[in-house]
Scaffold this active site. Structure first.
Site, PDB file in Angstrom:
ATOM      1  N   HIS A   1      -0.113   0.005 -10.152  1.00 28.79           N
ATOM      2  CA  HIS A   1      -0.727  -1.037  -9.322  1.00 28.79           C
ATOM      3  C   HIS A   1      -1.131  -2.241 -10.176  1.00 28.79           C
ATOM      4  CE1 HIS A   1      -3.105  -1.587  -5.308  1.00 28.79           C
ATOM      5  NE2 HIS A   1      -2.487  -2.697  -5.684  1.00 28.79           N
TER       6      HIS A   1
ATOM      7  N   ARG B   1       0.858  -1.182   0.000  1.00 30.57           N
ATOM      8  CA  ARG B   1       0.000   0.000   0.000  1.00 30.57           C
ATOM      9  C   ARG B   1       0.895   1.234   0.000  1.00 30.57           C
ATOM     10  NH1 ARG B   1      -3.246  -2.907  -1.604  1.00 30.57           N
ATOM     11  NH2 ARG B   1      -5.348  -3.388  -0.818  1.00 30.57           N
TER      12      ARG B   1
ATOM     13  N   GLU C   1      -3.510   7.100  -5.617  1.00 27.96           N
ATOM     14  CA  GLU C   1      -3.520   6.418  -6.914  1.00 27.96           C
ATOM     15  C   GLU C   1      -4.701   6.905  -7.754  1.00 27.96           C
ATOM     16  OE1 GLU C   1      -3.415   2.176  -6.371  1.00 27.96           O
ATOM     17  OE2 GLU C   1      -1.618   2.266  -5.133  1.00 27.96           O
TER      18      GLU C   1
END
Length: 342
Positions: A309, A261, A290
């Site tokens: 990601h 994370r 993000e």
């Protein structure tokens, strides 16, 4: 909740494009269990947009009983405007810090997640970063794209490193993904250090007693590792735990990798450290926000490699997560809920 003998429960995939962006995911298992509605967006940050989708997307008079989300923040105030029909929220992933689990529990709404769907994909992302760093792959390509072929015609100018004998340090790395990283790293000849406040691996850990796997306090791990990979969950204790002070403990030749994370690393302080060449590089498959803001310095910070990601985004992983979401929903329909986090 509707049973198989009655009407199939209305199920809304709130941001379906994040999971099925290429329309290659087979949702037939889910469709056998539910009346599925795919809201074809990747992410929504506007509270009104989320509330409108949950209340209206399935059509007039149709309210969802099940809502499936992927990495999208649902605040308490947004959740409070969900229709009373909602009985289950499925996070199509492992982390659920984006969902109001306590408020859902108080309202009698179950929240479930998918604990083990992306182990190989995320672990292999760590290895991919490590292999790329070891041969200066990205800097070599950047030189070529800029028209600089000097590494082909003259003395080579970039650092190259063998992995054998190096140490990879795993922060919170005794879980499934960390163990997979350990397996591959050992096969490549690396030594592994794992941080643990208890000073030992969990009972029954597959590498307990392995002389090439050590358990170290975090600061010692940072000092001794050639690659540091983040694997802990994001919570109040871990938010920003890798700050400038911690990064300055690392070797100047070391690399920091984060596939967990983004907010576990203090991004502002990382940027400052990278500008000062405190460490050799960083690979971030996750970022503090993000996507990062369009004017964020992280986009252009020297020796930082960014990916959006993607550790979980292989087609195999995405199919697996949706099949496991179907497992969760089937169990809930049958009155035997699994992977409930609240």
């Amino acid at each position: 909740m509707a049973s198989r003998a009655s009407t199939k429960p209305i199920t809304l995939i709130l941001n379906a494009a994040r999971i099925n962006y290429d329309n290659k995911i087979n949702l037939s298992r889910l469709s056998k269990l539910c009346s599925v509605y795919e809201h074809n967006v990747d992410y929504m940050s506007d509270a009104n947009e989320i509330v409108h989708a949950v209340n209206n997307f399935c059509g007039e008079g149709k309210k969802p009983e099940i809502v499936i989300t992927k990495e999208m923040e649902i605040t308490k105030s947004v959740f409070q405007q969900f229709p009373s029909s909602v009985k289950l929220i499925c996070e199509a992933g492992t982390g659920y810090n984006n969902l109001p689990v306590k408020d859902a529990r108080e309202r009698g709404v179950s929240v479930c997640n998918i604990p083990l769907y992306s182990t190989d994909g995320v672990a292999h992302m760590v290895i991919t970063y490590m292999l790329n760093f070891s041969c200066s792959f990205v800097p070599q390509q950047q030189m070529l794209w800029a028209g600089d072929r000097s590494n082909f015609t003259g003395p080579f100018t970039l650092p190259l490193r063998e992995l054998r004998g190096k140490t990879i340090g795993l922060i919170g790395g005794s879980g499934n993904i960390g163990t997979c990283v350990t397996n591959v790293s050992l096969a490549l000849g690396l030594n592994v250090a794992i941080s643990s406040r208890s000073g030992k691996l969990p009972a029954g850990h597959p590498h307990e007693g392995n002389p090439n796997v050590r358990v170290l306090p975090l600061d010692d791990l940072l000092r001794e590792s050639d690659f540091v990979s983040v694997h802990c969950p994001l919570n109040d204790e871990t938010r920003g735990i890798i700050d400038g002070e911690k990064i300055r403990l690392m070797k100047p030749t070391a690399f920091l990798i984060n596939t967990a994370r983004g907010a576990i690393i203090n991004e502002k302080e990382l940027i400052e450290c990278m500008k000062e060449n405190v460490i050799a590089g960083a690979g971030l498959d996750v970022q503090e926000v993000e996507p990062p803001a369009s004017d964020s310095e992280i986009w252009k910070t020297p020796n930082v490699v960014l990916t959006p990601h993607i550790g979980w985004r292989s087609i195999e992983t995405r199919q697996r997560v949706m099949d496991m979401v179907a497992d969760n929903i089937e169990a809930f329909i049958e009155g035997k809920p699994t992977n409930v986090v609240n």
